[in-house]
Structure formats: structure tokens, C-alpha cells
Design a protein around this motif. Structure first.
Motif, PDB file in Angstrom:
ATOM      1  N   GLY A  60      -8.406  22.188   0.587  1.00  0.00           N
ATOM      2  CA  GLY A  60      -9.045  21.902   1.648  1.00  0.00           C
ATOM      3  C   GLY A  60      -8.795  23.320   1.862  1.00  0.00           C
ATOM      4  N   ARG A  61      -9.329  23.552   3.738  1.00  0.00           N
ATOM      5  CA  ARG A  61      -9.472  25.007   4.145  1.00  0.00           C
ATOM      6  C   ARG A  61      -8.480  25.204   4.848  1.00  0.00           C
ATOM      7  NH1 ARG A  61     -11.913  27.553   8.296  1.00  0.00           N
ATOM      8  NH2 ARG A  61     -13.367  29.378   7.590  1.00  0.00           N
ATOM      9  N   ILE A  62      -7.900  26.487   4.799  1.00  0.00           N
ATOM     10  CA  ILE A  62      -6.711  26.248   5.837  1.00  0.00           C
ATOM     11  C   ILE A  62      -7.384  26.732   7.358  1.00  0.00           C
ATOM     12  CG2 ILE A  62      -4.349  27.483   6.911  1.00  0.00           C
ATOM     13  CD1 ILE A  62      -4.291  28.560   3.982  1.00  0.00           C
ATOM     14  N   GLU A  63      -7.690  25.981   8.629  1.00  0.00           N
ATOM     15  CA  GLU A  63      -8.623  27.030   9.833  1.00  0.00           C
ATOM     16  C   GLU A  63      -7.069  27.193  10.743  1.00  0.00           C
ATOM     17  OE1 GLU A  63     -11.202  25.359  10.495  1.00  0.00           O
ATOM     18  OE2 GLU A  63     -11.283  24.679   8.561  1.00  0.00           O
ATOM     19  N   SER A  64      -5.825  27.910  10.496  1.00  0.00           N
ATOM     20  CA  SER A  64      -4.939  28.106  10.826  1.00  0.00           C
ATOM     21  C   SER A  64      -3.611  28.191  10.495  1.00  0.00           C
ATOM     22  CB  SER A  64      -4.599  27.685  13.068  1.00  0.00           C
ATOM     23  OG  SER A  64      -4.069  26.932  12.400  1.00  0.00           O
ATOM     24  N   GLY A  65      -3.256  29.798  10.795  1.00  0.00           N
ATOM     25  CA  GLY A  65      -1.882  29.741  10.038  1.00  0.00           C
ATOM     26  C   GLY A  65      -1.745  29.724   9.238  1.00  0.00           C
ATOM     27  N   SER A  66      -0.573  30.195   8.060  1.00  0.00           N
ATOM     28  CA  SER A  66      -0.198  30.223   6.986  1.00  0.00           C
ATOM     29  C   SER A  66       1.165  29.956   6.106  1.00  0.00           C
ATOM     30  CB  SER A  66       0.201  31.441   6.293  1.00  0.00           C
ATOM     31  OG  SER A  66       1.215  32.126   7.574  1.00  0.00           O
ATOM     32  N   LEU A  67       0.303  29.138   4.841  1.00  0.00           N
ATOM     33  CA  LEU A  67       1.106  28.630   3.907  1.00  0.00           C
ATOM     34  C   LEU A  67       2.816  29.251   2.303  1.00  0.00           C
ATOM     35  CD1 LEU A  67      -0.086  27.878   1.329  1.00  0.00           C
ATOM     36  CD2 LEU A  67      -0.961  26.102   3.166  1.00  0.00           C
ATOM     37  N   THR A  68       3.137  29.021   2.287  1.00  0.00           N
ATOM     38  CA  THR A  68       4.003  30.217   0.648  1.00  0.00           C
ATOM     39  C   THR A  68       5.152  29.337   0.093  1.00  0.00           C
ATOM     40  OG1 THR A  68       4.291  31.741   2.877  1.00  0.00           O
ATOM     41  CG2 THR A  68       5.781  32.161   1.013  1.00  0.00           C
ATOM     42  N   ILE A  69       4.605  29.075  -0.825  1.00  0.00           N
ATOM     43  CA  ILE A  69       5.117  28.403  -1.871  1.00  0.00           C
ATOM     44  C   ILE A  69       6.996  28.082  -1.780  1.00  0.00           C
ATOM     45  CG2 ILE A  69       5.998  28.183  -4.223  1.00  0.00           C
ATOM     46  CD1 ILE A  69       3.519  30.125  -4.733  1.00  0.00           C
ATOM     47  N   GLY A  70       7.041  26.870  -0.959  1.00  0.00           N
ATOM     48  CA  GLY A  70       8.583  26.385  -1.022  1.00  0.00           C
ATOM     49  C   GLY A  70       8.906  25.960   0.517  1.00  0.00           C
ATOM     50  N   ASP A  71       7.174  26.514   1.289  1.00  0.00           N
ATOM     51  CA  ASP A  71       7.345  25.742   2.713  1.00  0.00           C
ATOM     52  C   ASP A  71       7.853  24.055   2.946  1.00  0.00           C
ATOM     53  OD1 ASP A  71       7.182  27.970   3.071  1.00  0.00           O
ATOM     54  OD2 ASP A  71       5.117  27.759   3.939  1.00  0.00           O
ATOM     55  N   THR A  72       7.763  23.221   3.184  1.00  0.00           N
ATOM     56  CA  THR A  72       8.166  22.038   3.900  1.00  0.00           C
ATOM     57  C   THR A  72       6.752  21.801   4.319  1.00  0.00           C
ATOM     58  OG1 THR A  72      10.922  21.751   3.206  1.00  0.00           O
ATOM     59  CG2 THR A  72       9.333  20.267   4.565  1.00  0.00           C
ATOM     60  N   LEU A  73       6.042  20.598   4.008  1.00  0.00           N
ATOM     61  CA  LEU A  73       4.422  20.184   4.989  1.00  0.00           C
ATOM     62  C   LEU A  73       4.989  18.968   5.307  1.00  0.00           C
ATOM     63  CD1 LEU A  73       2.042  21.623   1.826  1.00  0.00           C
ATOM     64  CD2 LEU A  73       3.222  23.036   4.396  1.00  0.00           C
ATOM     65  N   LEU A  74       4.349  18.656   6.371  1.00  0.00           N
ATOM     66  CA  LEU A  74       4.061  17.717   7.495  1.00  0.00           C
ATOM     67  C   LEU A  74       2.902  16.916   7.158  1.00  0.00           C
ATOM     68  CD1 LEU A  74       5.642  15.259   8.945  1.00  0.00           C
ATOM     69  CD2 LEU A  74       5.153  16.465  10.774  1.00  0.00           C
ATOM     70  N   PHE A  75       2.223  15.656   6.684  1.00  0.00           N
ATOM     71  CA  PHE A  75       1.378  15.274   6.447  1.00  0.00           C
ATOM     72  C   PHE A  75       1.004  14.260   7.238  1.00  0.00           C
ATOM     73  CE2 PHE A  75       2.004  16.392   2.176  1.00  0.00           C
ATOM     74  CZ  PHE A  75       1.515  17.401   2.165  1.00  0.00           C
ATOM     75  N   SER A  76      -0.121  14.767   8.449  1.00  0.00           N
ATOM     76  CA  SER A  76      -0.565  13.182   9.401  1.00  0.00           C
ATOM     77  C   SER A  76      -1.757  12.883   9.490  1.00  0.00           C
ATOM     78  CB  SER A  76      -0.527  14.019  10.936  1.00  0.00           C
ATOM     79  OG  SER A  76       0.740  14.644  11.112  1.00  0.00           O
ATOM     80  N   PRO A  77      -1.830  11.709   9.667  1.00  0.00           N
ATOM     81  CA  PRO A  77      -0.515  10.716  10.179  1.00  0.00           C
ATOM     82  C   PRO A  77       0.123  10.044   9.665  1.00  0.00           C
ATOM     83  CG  PRO A  77      -2.747   9.257  10.124  1.00  0.00           C
ATOM     84  CD  PRO A  77      -3.165  10.829   9.145  1.00  0.00           C
ATOM     85  N   SER A  78       0.167  10.668   8.008  1.00  0.00           N
ATOM     86  CA  SER A  78       0.860   9.479   6.963  1.00  0.00           C
ATOM     87  C   SER A  78       2.274   9.619   7.606  1.00  0.00           C
ATOM     88  CB  SER A  78       0.961   9.254   5.472  1.00  0.00           C
ATOM     89  OG  SER A  78       1.329  10.890   5.186  1.00  0.00           O
ATOM     90  N   ASN A  79       3.237  11.228   8.447  1.00  0.00           N
ATOM     91  CA  ASN A  79       4.174  11.241   8.388  1.00  0.00           C
ATOM     92  C   ASN A  79       5.147  11.292   7.302  1.00  0.00           C
ATOM     93  OD1 ASN A  79       5.457  12.563  10.920  1.00  0.00           O
ATOM     94  ND2 ASN A  79       6.972   9.956  10.589  1.00  0.00           N
ATOM     95  N   LYS A  80       4.221  12.212   5.964  1.00  0.00           N
ATOM     96  CA  LYS A  80       4.961  12.201   5.225  1.00  0.00           C
ATOM     97  C   LYS A  80       5.226  13.767   5.055  1.00  0.00           C
ATOM     98  CE  LYS A  80       3.181   8.668   2.647  1.00  0.00           C
ATOM     99  NZ  LYS A  80       2.059   7.977   1.674  1.00  0.00           N
ATOM    100  N   THR A  81       6.573  14.072   3.701  1.00  0.00           N
ATOM    101  CA  THR A  81       6.915  15.450   3.959  1.00  0.00           C
ATOM    102  C   THR A  81       7.357  15.631   2.205  1.00  0.00           C
ATOM    103  OG1 THR A  81       9.468  15.076   4.401  1.00  0.00           O
ATOM    104  CG2 THR A  81       8.075  15.339   5.977  1.00  0.00           C
ATOM    105  N   ALA A  82       7.153  16.920   1.958  1.00  0.00           N
ATOM    106  CA  ALA A  82       7.502  17.425   0.658  1.00  0.00           C
ATOM    107  C   ALA A  82       7.108  18.300   0.806  1.00  0.00           C
ATOM    108  CB  ALA A  82       6.210  16.677  -0.266  1.00  0.00           C
ATOM    109  N   ARG A  83       7.604  19.484  -0.448  1.00  0.00           N
ATOM    110  CA  ARG A  83       7.669  21.080  -0.704  1.00  0.00           C
ATOM    111  C   ARG A  83       6.686  21.810  -1.390  1.00  0.00           C
ATOM    112  NH1 ARG A  83      13.385  23.119  -1.408  1.00  0.00           N
ATOM    113  NH2 ARG A  83      12.187  25.256  -0.844  1.00  0.00           N
ATOM    114  N   ILE A  84       6.035  22.253  -0.897  1.00  0.00           N
ATOM    115  CA  ILE A  84       4.996  22.649  -1.611  1.00  0.00           C
ATOM    116  C   ILE A  84       5.702  23.823  -3.086  1.00  0.00           C
ATOM    117  CG2 ILE A  84       2.766  24.923  -2.080  1.00  0.00           C
ATOM    118  CD1 ILE A  84       2.926  25.472   1.066  1.00  0.00           C
ATOM    119  N   ARG A  85       4.933  23.451  -4.445  1.00  0.00           N
ATOM    120  CA  ARG A  85       5.660  23.666  -5.269  1.00  0.00           C
ATOM    121  C   ARG A  85       4.792  24.779  -5.692  1.00  0.00           C
ATOM    122  NH1 ARG A  85       5.945  19.385 -10.389  1.00  0.00           N
ATOM    123  NH2 ARG A  85       7.894  18.780  -9.368  1.00  0.00           N
TER     124      ARG A  85
END
Length: 652
Positions: free
Chosen positions: A265-290
Motif C-alpha cells: 500500500g501507499r503510506i498516506e501519513s507518518g512513517s514506519l520502521t522494522i520492528g514497529d508494532t502495527l494495529l490493523f483496523s477494523p479487524s483490531n489485530k496487531t503484529a510487528r513488522i518483520r
């Protein structure tokens, strides 16, 4: 654009432009800005763009000669608008009918200029062009002044969140560069912009045909000492801080390579880094970036930021679909089935309460229903009116409901993810921006925080309790507007049932707010949590064999559905029905009067929506029946539904 125009746009920087002489370090910092040109038809938008390209040496070789030849065949002086009017129909009709994008640059920046059509019939194209713009130039004819489309376009810019607006007063040569006329037209447009909460950053007197005040100051306006159009463009800022805003990454697609699932996908705002914990909406699931994927693999970056298209993998194999909105856990979007919107209606058929449309929000798609139309706004006079339908080319404030939970951002907080469009029969019929003011975030209600909790079965079965009590336990959920009679009926029914030997108890605002929910306020989120706790408590009452009656407005279906799920088959939704007029006439606490006066914000039925049950187990219309008749209806329902009949085996 035609093929010729596309080719022109790729060669705009082939000539020696000012940017060629920039130091390498400075050139590396150049940014791309999207500028939309709007204004009333025939006020000279395309002519201005053509002249901008000419005066910045951005036209390819031979283009000026081609324009001179085309114009000569039509018996006119050189017509700069033909640079962009790529369609023969446009040249024949002298009107732009589609948005056209063309690239050029100045000494400081690179630009994409979006030429948006001004004619009323092509407002949809104008909206699509303005929606992707960082800033706008509004063109106003010096002779004609501010016209209908000038106001409508200004309002649309404001609606779409374009806050940087430069106004150019064109065709000053036709009024002999009169300062008095310039001042008068400037006053007109400034007053209108200020009336809608906007303001022009600069107002420039120009002649697009003659090139006055485009790239350099004109001798024909010695009284003007402001910037040229080029200087005004370079004075616009982009989106400072967009990289520091909360992360928003709409999932466009999921690709499978070997054992990897790559979320793209395309990042609309903000930034991400390997190891960040992400939250997915609306499923409300979480995981870390490998990993952040790249090709070749040895070029894989550690971070990615707004504006970049990325593919990421996670440290666990979550089932994630297109439409999920990725954020960090700390700053997520709201989850809701309901949102307010200010929209511009483009459909040939009017928008009506109850109508259903397809919502497109980033990569999310959902069916939405128009719950209410709060007001209709006249873009000319800015007067508000009521109505149950919105005609084409009108602006309205509405409330929309989705059957599925959506990840939503308030446009005022995150403009890039707070815009949406509505689709009907594959045609775009509306677009607007989201407001979550006064609406709860439903994420807390669906988040399970407890872990290592093991259910322990009761040794007393429901049948045994029913056999002892003579009736089954259950939840009678009274819902309706304030003043409909919920509490009055609940207390009367409780007394009548108790007299008949039923085990019964009422939960209402007074007894739960004093204890169970004493730590909750009246914010939208706290109200949602209030109802969630009541639903769980009522379920426990029902499980113990008691008939639990609740009396709460509980305006949102999603909250009542959650209470139904908690009660596990023992939930009975009782709609205490009364229209707003009836409730307002009763108004024992004077709440409606305060709401009408603006003293109570987000009051259900007045300034906040109420979603009636779609299939209530019982409807009691208190506007048609008195208390005695209403209580009798409820008692009959309970006796038929809950009572263990004589000789009946509770186990059956």
C-alpha cells in the motif's frame, strides 16, 4: 490528456530551465506540489496555465509556433489555453471538459498544475481535480467579478480542505488596469472566502494574454507591489509535518511469494520502521513488522515514510485483507459504524434519507445508508435549510451508517484519510469529508484485554433455575428516545411482575452510574462503555434466572447488538417508540429545550442520531398508548415468552 499532451508534459524540463543551475544538494531537496486552477467558465484558467508554461520556458520546442498557427486559423491572436485543451471538442466549444495535468518547474520547485473545468456540467471533474491538490489558484474575471461558479468553486475548495488559495484577477487589460476595479473585485472574493472560514493568501492583478504579473512585474500596474503568480506559487507550503503525523497505511493488496505474505500500500501519513508494532483496523489485530520488502533484496530499507508505496511482512501470519487501515497502536483511527459528513452531491437523482450507496474510503469499501440530513447549505448565500433530500450540485451535512465497522479519521485531524466518495450504479455521485464529533470510538468495546481466563461451568443449569422460579431468565432491553417512557414503563413493569411472583430487577442510569459505572463520564467513548458494561451485567442477571429490564437510550444498533451477543439467546429488544415531537412535548427535565438552545451538545434526536431497531422483538408506541396499555403489552409479552407453563418441563 491526449498522447501529444502527455508527450509534452514529459519534455517540459528538457529546455534550460532555472532549475538546471541549482546546486546538486539543493536540487535533491526539491519537492513536487500539486496546484489546482479553478474559477468561473471563461475567466481564463487555461490561458493562465499556458502563459505560466511559456514564461517559465517549460513549453517544448515548436509549441509556440503551433499555437500561433492554430489561433491564426481561427482568426484570433495567440490563444494560450490551447496548450491544455487537448480535446477537439474543447477547442470547438472553447470550454474545458476534463481535468488536465501538466508538469513544469520554477527555480525553487516542481509543480503539477491541475486545470479543473469551470462549467457547471463538469463539476464532478473539478472535484476530482481539487481533491488531490496541495493549494489552489482561483481565477476571477476583472470585468465580470465574482460569479456563481466562483463562489461554488471556493466553497468546494474549503469543503475539500484546500486552505492555501491565491486569487488572480484576470483580464485586467480589459479594465485598463484600474486599481479601483481591482480593489472592488478583491473585496468581493475576500468577503466570500472569509464568510466560509477561508482567506486568500495573496491577490494578484494579471493579464494572462499579455503575461502581466505572471513571471515578472508589469509596468501597466505600477500601483501593485505584491508578488507575481510565480512568486505566489513558490510561497505555498506543502504538507509540513505529514511525516510526523500518525501512521496511516491503507492496504491495497496482499501478495504471496514463497512463504511470505507481503502487505502492499501507499503510506498516506507518518512513517514506519522494522520492528514497529502495527494495529490493523477494523479487524483490531496487531503484529510487528518483520521486513520492508524491496528489489533487489540487498536494498531493503529499514524505514519508510509518507508518500512511499511499500510492501511489508509481519512476524506472524495474520489474515489481513484489502481495505484494512494500518496504524501504530498508540495513535489509531476510530472504529465506528456511524459518522457525520459534509458532502457535495453530484448525482442526477437526489440524495434521500434511507438511500444506500457504496462508500469508498481509501481502499475500504462498504455499503452505507443515509441516516439523516442535518442541513442543506446554499453555496451562494451560505444559508442553511432543512429537507429530506439533497439535489444535484448542493452541499449538505448528513449522517451515514455502515453495517460493517470502519476505520475512520476525522478530516480535521488527518485530511488525507478523512475524505470519501459515494458510488451509485458505478458512478461517483458525491464526495465529502468525515467528522467524528460527538460519536464514540467503538474500539474499546471490542478489545479483549484479559488473558489466561478460563471459563468455569456453573453446576446449576438454567433449566433448574427456571423450574425453581417458574420462569426463565432473560434481558428486556428498553430502547428509545429521551422522554419516550422507558424508565416509567420499566419501573411499572418491575412492580407488576414482582407482585406476580417473578424474579425481576431494573438497571437504569441512576443505579449503574452510582456504582458500576461511577468512573465513566459522558463522552461518546464513555457512553459506549456504559452500555457495554450494562449489557454484560444484564447478561449475568439473566444467567442467574432473573428477568433483567434495562432502560437506556442506547442510540446505536452496534451497541445493542453487542448486548444481544452478551446475553447469548436471552436478549429481547423492546422498542419504546415515540417521535421527537411527542418526546419534546413531555420533556420533564427540560433537556430538549436546552438542546435546541445549544446548551447540550450531541443530544440524541436533536443534534445526535438515534438508530431505531430494525427488527425489535416488541414495539410499544407510547405516542399512541397510555402507560396502562403500554405496560399491559409488555406484561403479555413476558408471560408468553418467559413463563414456565403448568406441567411444562423446564428442560424442554
Amino acid at each position: 490528456m491526449t498522447q501529444d499532451t502527455k508527450q509534452d508534459s514529459t519534455t517540459l524540463s528538457d529546455d534550460a530551465t532555472q532549475s538546471d543551475a541549482l546546486p546538486e544538494a539543493q536540487a535533491a531537496e526539491r519537492s513536487l506540489h500539486h496546484i489546482v486552477i479553478v474559477g468561473h467558465v471563461d475567466h481564463g484558467k487555461s490561458s493562465l496555465i499556458g502563459r505560466l508554461l511559456h514564461d517559465t520556458n517549460s513549453l517544448p520546442p515548436g509549441k509556440v509556433e503551433e499555437l500561433e498557427a492554430i489561433s491564426a486559423r481561427r482568426g484570433m491572436e495567440i490563444e494560450w489555453s490551447f496548450v491544455l485543451d487537448a480535446f477537439q471538442a474543447e477547442r470547438d466549444q472553447a470550454v474545458t471538459i476534463d481535468t488536465t495535468q501538466i508538469w513544469f518547474n520554477t527555480a525553487l520547485r516542481d509543480y503539477v498544475i491541475i486545470d479543473a473545468p469551470g462549467h457547471r456540467e463538469f463539476l464532478k471533474n473539478m472535484v476530482s481535480g481539487a481533491a488531490s491538490a496541495d493549494a489552489a489558484i482561483m481565477v476571477v474575471d476583472a470585468e465580470e467579478g465574482v460569479r456563481e461558479q466562483s463562489r461554488r468553486h471556493a466553497y468546494l475548495l474549503h469543503l475539500l480542505g484546500v486552505r492555501q488559495i491565491a486569487v488572480v484577477i484576470n483580464k485586467m487589460d480589459l479594465v485598463d488596469f484600474s486599481q479601483a476595479r481591482f480593489d472592488e473585485v478583491s473585496r468581493q472574493i475576500t468577503e466570500y472566502l472569509q464568510s466560509i472560514g477561508a482567506a486568500p493568501m495573496v491577490i494578484v492583478p494579471i493579464s494572462a494574454r499579455g503575461g502581466d504579473n505572471i513571471a515578472s512585474r508589469s509596468d501597466r500596474s505600477p500601483w501593485y507591489d505584491g508578488p507575481t503568480v510565480i512568486s505566489a506559487l513558490d510561497g505555498f507550503h506543502g504538507h509540513p509535518g505529514i511525516g510526523s503525523q500518525p501512521l496511516r497505511l491503507p492496504i491495497q493488496d496482499v501478495y504471496k511469494f514463497d512463504a511470505r505474505r507481503i502487505l502492499a500500500g501507499r503510506i498516506e501519513s507518518g512513517s514506519l520502521t522494522i520492528g514497529d508494532t502495527l494495529l490493523f483496523s477494523p479487524s483490531n489485530k496487531t503484529a510487528r513488522i518483520r521486513s520492508i520488502e524491496a528489489w533487489p533484496d540487498n536494498n531493503a530499507p529499514e524505514t519508510a515514510a509518507a508518500g512511499e508505496s511499500v510492501g511489508i511482512t509481519l512476524d506472524e501470519q495474520l489474515f489481513v485483507e484489502r481495505g484494512e487501515l494500518v496504524s501504530h497502536v498508540e495513535n489509531p483511527p476510530k472504529l465506528s459504524t456511524l459518522f457525520h459528513a459534509r458532502l457535495f452531491w453530484l448525482g442526477h437523482n437526489p440524495l434521500k434519507v434511507g438511500a444506500r450507496y457504496k462508500l469508498k474510503l481509501l481502499t475500504q469499501e462498504a455499503e452505507v445508508t443515509v441516516k439523516s440530513i442535518e442541513r442543506i447549505i446554499d453555496t451562494q448565500t451560505l444559508e442553511n435549510s432543512d429537507g429530506d433530500s439533497v439535489e444535484r450540485n448542493a452541499v449538505a451535512e448528513v449522517t451515514l451508517h455502515s453495517r460493517m465497522v470502519l476505520g475512520l479519521d476525522d478530516y480535521g485531524d488527518l485530511p488525507r484519510t478523512g475524505r470519501f466518495v459515494l458510488i451509485e450504479d458505478y458512478d461517483t455521485v458525491g464526495g465529502g469529508v468525515i467528522s467524528m464529533e460527538g460519536l464514540p470510538d467503538q474500539r474499546q468495546a471490542i478489545t479483549v484485554k484479559s488473558t489466561n481466563v478460563i471459563s468455569v461451568e456453573h453446576r446449576l443449569a438454567a433449566e433448574a433455575r427456571a423450574a425453581r422460579n417458574g420462569h426463565y431468565g432473560g434481558v428486556l432491553w428498553f430502547t428509545g428516545l429521551s422522554g419516550a417512557g422507558k424508565s416509567t414503563l420499566a419501573m411499572e413493569v418491575e412492580q407488576r411482575l414482582f407482585a406476580k411472583g417473578y424474579h425481576v430487577y431494573v438497571l437504569d442510569g441512576d443505579n449503574v452510574r452510582r456504582g458500576l459505572n461511577a468512573n465513566l463520564g459522558f463522552s461518546p467513548e464513555d457512553r459506549t462503555e456504559n452500555i457495554r458494561r450494562v449489557g454484560e451485567a444484564a447478561s449475568l442477571f439473566a444467567d442467574s434466572g432473573i428477568i433483567c429490564i434495562t432502560a437506556f437510550i442506547s442510540p446505536y444498533r452496534v451497541d445493542r447488538d453487542r448486548a444481544r451477543a452478551s446475553a447469548s439467546g436471552h436478549f429481547h429488544e423492546i422498542y419504546i417508540k415515540a417521535d421527537v415531537e411527542t418526546c419534546e412535548q413531555r420533556d420533564p427535565k427540560g433537556l430538549y429545550k436546552k438542546a435546541r438552545a445549544g446548551e447540550i451538545r450531541q443530544f440524541t434526536g436533536i443534534s445526535a442520531p438515534y438508530e431505531p431497531p430494525e427488527s425489535a422483538d416488541l414495539v410499544v408506541d407510547t405516542s399512541q398508548h397510555d402507560v396502562a396499555d403500554s405496560v399491559a403489552q409488555i406484561i403479555r409479552y413476558i408471560e408468553q415468552t418467559f413463563t414456565l407453563k403448568k406441567g411444562e418441563d423446564a428442560g424442554s
